[in-house]
Design a protein around this motif. Structure first.
Motif: not given
Length: 138
Positions: A77-86, A88-94
């Motif tokens: 979640v942290v890495l996907a949100n840090a390196f995603s393009k603007q 892009t929907p934010m990943q969430t933790y369970y």
């Protein structure tokens, strides 16, 4: 003389039993069971103790594995949100433990039956379309 000789010969065996008694008491066997009970009882207590220890080890192993799964998801979640393009929907933790999420996703028998019926109807339609397309060519 014979009784004295018998005591000296049995002394090492008695010492072994005296050393073993506290261990067997620590795994749940009573003093009376150890000294006066059936001679097979210590074997059963030891087997039960080993089985229980093995089950506890498996539970700890599963808990450690599950902890790794949760940690992995947190990093994802942290890495996907840090390196995603603007944009892009934010990943969430369970939001719930995985066991509760699995229970929610289990399908009822009715849902499974409806899905099966839908698949059967789709297969029938596909077969009819195939037959009609084959008839048109011929």
């Amino acid at each position: 003389m014979g009784a004295e000789l018998g005591r000296r010969v049995n002394a090492p065996i008695i010492e072994l039993f005296e050393k073993a008694c506290p261990f067997y008491m620590s795994i749940g066997m009573s003093y009376e069971e150890f000294w006066e009970g059936n001679v097979a009882l210590p074997i059963f207590y030891l087997k039960a103790h080993r089985m229980k220890a093995e089950q506890e080890h498996e539970q700890l192993d599963y808990a450690a594995w599950l902890n790794g799964v949760y940690t992995k998801r947190a990093y994802e979640v942290v890495l996907a949100n840090a390196f995603s393009k603007q944009g892009t929907p934010m990943q969430t933790y369970y939001d719930k433990p995985m066991s509760q999420l699995k229970k929610e996703h289990k399908k009822s028998d009715e849902e499974k039956e409806r899905e099966g019926e839908l698949q059967r109807m789709q297969a029938i339609v596909a077969l009819k379309n195939f037959v009609n397309a084959f008839k048109k060519k011929g």
